[in-house]
Design a protein around this motif. Structure first.
Motif, PDB file in Angstrom:
ATOM      1  N   ASP A  31       1.298  -7.575  -1.120  1.00 12.67           N
ATOM      2  CA  ASP A  31       0.797  -6.608  -0.217  1.00 12.67           C
ATOM      3  C   ASP A  31       1.602  -6.621   0.837  1.00 12.67           C
ATOM      4  N   ASN A  32       3.130  -6.183   0.753  1.00 14.47           N
ATOM      5  CA  ASN A  32       4.156  -6.278   1.619  1.00 14.47           C
ATOM      6  C   ASN A  32       4.821  -5.077   1.735  1.00 14.47           C
ATOM      7  N   LYS A  33       4.944  -4.621   2.747  1.00 18.08           N
ATOM      8  CA  LYS A  33       5.653  -2.980   2.621  1.00 18.08           C
ATOM      9  C   LYS A  33       7.016  -3.491   2.267  1.00 18.08           C
ATOM     10  N   THR A  36       6.829  -4.575  -1.907  1.00 15.65           N
ATOM     11  CA  THR A  36       6.066  -3.651  -2.520  1.00 15.65           C
ATOM     12  C   THR A  36       6.235  -2.211  -2.699  1.00 15.65           C
ATOM     13  N   SER A  37       6.674  -1.685  -3.722  1.00 17.25           N
ATOM     14  CA  SER A  37       6.718  -0.221  -3.919  1.00 17.25           C
ATOM     15  C   SER A  37       7.982   0.153  -2.616  1.00 17.25           C
ATOM     16  N   ARG A  38       8.888  -0.648  -2.467  1.00 13.85           N
ATOM     17  CA  ARG A  38       9.999  -0.312  -1.435  1.00 13.85           C
ATOM     18  C   ARG A  38      10.825   0.711  -2.271  1.00 13.85           C
ATOM     19  N   TRP A  59       7.083   2.858   0.278  1.00 13.51           N
ATOM     20  CA  TRP A  59       7.303   2.555   1.608  1.00 13.51           C
ATOM     21  C   TRP A  59       8.741   2.771   2.150  1.00 13.51           C
ATOM     22  N   THR A  61      11.158   1.727   4.081  1.00 18.75           N
ATOM     23  CA  THR A  61      11.526   0.573   4.891  1.00 18.75           C
ATOM     24  C   THR A  61      12.963   0.530   5.458  1.00 18.75           C
ATOM     25  N   ALA A 186       4.946   5.575   5.063  1.00 20.06           N
ATOM     26  CA  ALA A 186       4.644   5.801   3.653  1.00 20.06           C
ATOM     27  C   ALA A 186       4.851   7.025   3.116  1.00 20.06           C
ATOM     28  N   LEU A 196      -4.824   4.993  -0.061  1.00 24.67           N
ATOM     29  CA  LEU A 196      -4.390   3.935   0.816  1.00 24.67           C
ATOM     30  C   LEU A 196      -5.020   3.599   1.994  1.00 24.67           C
ATOM     31  N   ALA A 401       0.669  -4.017   3.211  1.00 21.41           N
ATOM     32  CA  ALA A 401       0.707  -2.520   2.872  1.00 21.41           C
ATOM     33  C   ALA A 401      -0.805  -1.862   2.795  1.00 21.41           C
ATOM     34  N   ARG A 402      -1.624  -2.637   2.436  1.00 17.49           N
ATOM     35  CA  ARG A 402      -3.128  -2.109   2.448  1.00 17.49           C
ATOM     36  C   ARG A 402      -3.902  -2.944   3.100  1.00 17.49           C
TER      37      ARG A 402
END
Length: 681
Positions: A31-33, A36-38, A59, A61, A186, A196, A401-402
């Motif tokens: 659950d970390n930007k 996760t989904s970087r 995300w 980043t 995002a 989200l 992230a959420r």
């Protein structure tokens, strides 16, 4: 405390530390930007149109071009040399200003390739005014640049592209200690961004309202308890829950565009510091001696940071901006050092004085026993200290992230532990009250039976005594009569002595007769049955009206239309009350007198009211306060035992009632009896 309980407590605290560390590691990974989904700008952005969950969001980043000190238009950036940064690398512009001020302006730029289509861009909380360009077109703003007006809120913007996306974000900050884009944006499908945001709002709404409910409940418990039963940690945990619920309202302010910038962040910082103060106080209560110097120093330090958070937002940001980076460093070490210190205090207390931490964490009613819920609070404190350390260590490398931040999770875990302890304490209190009530009733029944047995024995003894003493009294009367008959030459003085002996003996016999009547009727409350007063009065009048007629007295009754009027009592005792009152009244009435019995119902007070009224000679005012005394009589010839009205009052009070009297010389007397009505099911 035995070794088994010591190790059990130690294992519980160790388990809380390990479980919370495992939870935060899981959140850091999933659950970390930043993990996760970087998305990398070198990649091609593509989403599966059939999927609309969190996987259709990336995300942004890294790979950003950063232009400090300038608000350039998109077409002007090609002539400038940028610095490559990731979002969260710098929390303010202090590193780019010679005076270390967090204020200034900057521009961010990111380009990426994507499938043609329409996307949604989610920009959380940009500090503190911004303009957003997509492919050279202005698509959104927050606040204003000239004049500078902060407008911190979450932006959700449409992104239409034919394959290439250029994001340019100009920022300006002169009001907050954070500057620019601090939290990664995002990009995703409209459905993915919607899911989200919905998940985020539900999570924070749940935390906010459950914490607020617990704060209200704990406050009610605190103020509802007597002073000697109040537990100080309950008060501090209630304040913690309240401050936490206020603090985590910020996502709703941002998503709905409620821009009270200075007030909002002042509240957020002060509530965060107040929460730490509450946890410091709870830890001191559990682990330190009362009023110890160390506890006072820690409390003073935590209170100082509450004041510092207030002054930073209201004073330093405006007049001493160069202090803001120092405030950030102080806050970092305060949280990291404080978390380690609190954890060390808990471990030390477990090793040196585990009884204190258990007893203080348990119910005030538990005595020497340690209920299982007493370890929840120390376990929650251990989890919170781990969260505080994790939050400080991962600063700049973790953003949820959420869901929530590490310290938010830790605070809520502590609040949950508190609620579980309160539930266990309440359950234990209910069980203890049930146990006490059950055994109290048993004890009352045992004492009542013993008392009734003792009273019964005394009644039997006195009744037997009254019966036995009548024989010698009769003998005295007989022998005085024989002396008088056999001695015709007795002088007048001797005969007067014999008459006095017979008179006094007669009085003694009358009183003994009254005592025997009283003991025969005194059967106790255990023989009470349901009695209809209307029928009782009817039966009494029907049985005694002929006697009254012979005496020249008219006996009448007035009963309520609504029948029956039911009470719990002994019918014979109540009949004796009427007989005593009526015949006592008859003895003070001349011929052609009247006695009226009136029965009414007082539903408001749940009472039946009986009036016995006559038109006799009345009672002098100075006698009214004595007529219910034993052996008091007001007859002209001093006849009677003086026990009639005393027995009447005893019988009425035995039935839970009251008796009173009003009288006027020459007009008559009225006795009022109030008996409790029987409660109908």
């Amino acid at each position: 405390m035995d070794t088994k309980r010591f190790f059990r407590l130690f294992l519980l605290i160790a388990a809380a530390v390990l479980a919370s560390a495992g939870l935060f590691f899981f959140l850091y990974r999933f659950d970390n930007k930043y993990t996760t989904s970087r998305f990398s700008p070198q990649e091609h952005l593509s989403f599966d149109e059939e999927i609309s969950d969190f996987s259709s969001v990336v995300w942004l980043t890294g790979g950003w071009e950063f232009y400090p000190g300038m608000t350039a238009q998109p077409e002007e950036l090609s002539d400038c040399t940028p610095e490559s940064v990731y979002i969260g690398q710098y929390f303010s512009f202090a590193d780019f200003n010679e005076d270390a001020s967090p204020y200034g302006t900057s521009t961010y730029r990111l380009t990426l390739d994507a499938d043609a289509g329409t996307y949604a861009l989610y920009l959380p909380e940009i500090f503190s005014a911004c303009r957003v360009y997509v492919n050279g077109e202005l698509v959104g703003t927050a606040g204003s640049f000239a004049p500078h007006q902060p407008g911190i809120k979450d932006l959700i913007l449409p992104v239409d592209t034919d394959g290439r996306i250029e994001l340019v974000i100009q920022v300006m900050n002169y009001s907050h200690y954070y500057s620019g884009i601090t939290y990664p944006p995002a990009l995703g499908t409209v459905e993915g961004i919607s899911h989200l945001i919905t998940a985020r709002m539900l999570f924070y709404g749940f935390l906010c309202f459950t914490s607020l409910a617990l704060a209200v409940f704990s406050s009610a418990v605190w103020f509802g308890l007597k002073k000697e039963r109040q537990m100080p940690q309950d008060l501090w945990l209630g304040i913690l829950a309240l401050s936490f619920s206020v603090r985590i309202c910020y996502p709703f302010f941002h998503i709905f565009g409620i821009s009270w910038s200075r007030l909002q962040y002042t509240l957020e910082d002060v509530m965060s510091a107040l929460g730490i103060l509450c946890i410091v106080r709870i830890t001191c209560i559990l682990c330190c001696r009362k009023d110890s110097t160390f506890a006072r120093v820690l409390t003073g330090l935590a209170s100082g940071f509450v004041l510092l958070g207030l002054m930073n937002n209201l004073l330093f940001l405006t007049y001493i901006p160069r202090f803001v980076p120092v405030y950030g460093v102080l806050l970092f070490w305060y949280k990291l050092g404080g978390s380690l210190l609190l954890l060390g205090m808990i471990v030390r207390s477990i090793v040196l004085s585990p009884e204190k931490i258990l007893r203080t964490g348990s119910s005030a009613f538990s005595g020497d026993s340690f209920p299982s819920g007493s370890s929840f609070l120390p376990g929650g404190l251990a989890a919170y200290t781990v969260s505080l350390a994790a939050h400080a260590i991962c600063l700049g490398r973790f953003e949820p992230a959420r869901f929530g931040w590490f310290d938010e999770w830790g605070t809520y875990i502590l609040i949950l532990c508190f609620s579980m302890q309160m539930v266990i304490r309440s359950t234990a209190t209910v069980r203890e009250n049930h146990y006490l009530n059950r055994h109290l009733q048993e004890e009352v029944n045992r004492k009542t039976a013993s008392l009734e047995k003792l009273l019964s024995q005394r009644r039997q003894l006195l009744s037997a005594f009254a019966h036995d003493i009548k024989t010698p009294m009769t003998s005295i009367t007989t022998f005085t009569r024989l002396v008088e008959l056999d001695n015709a030459d007795l002088d007048a003085e001797s005969r007067q002595y014999l008459d006095t002996i017979r008179e006094k003996t007669g009085e003694m016999q009358d009183r003994l007769e009254a005592l025997q009547d009283y003991f025969r009727q005194d059967t106790g409350a255990s023989c009470f049955t349901t009695v209809d007063l209307c029928r009782l009065i009817d039966d009494f009048c029907r049985a005694n009206a002929p006697d009254m007629d012979v005496m020249g007295i008219h006996l009448e009754s007035e009963l309520p239309i609504l029948r029956p009027v039911l009470v719990q009592g002994n019918r014979d005792r109540l009949m004796s009350v009427l007989q005593n009152l009526v015949y006592n009244a008859a003895s003070f009435i001349e011929k052609e007198g009247n006695i009226r019995l009136t029965l009414t119902r007082d539903n408001r007070n749940g009472a039946a009211i009986l009036h016995v009224k006559d038109n006799g000679r009345g009672i002098a005012a100075e006698h009214l306060s004595h007529i219910f005394d034993r052996f008091f009589t007001r007859r002209d010839d001093n006849s009677g035992s003086g026990l009639g009205l005393f027995i009447v009052r005893a019988a009425v009070e035995e039935h839970g009632g009251e008796i009173s009297v009003k009288s006027e010389i020459g007009k008559g007397t009225c006795f009022e009896i109030r008996l409790p009505l029987m409660k109908m099911p």
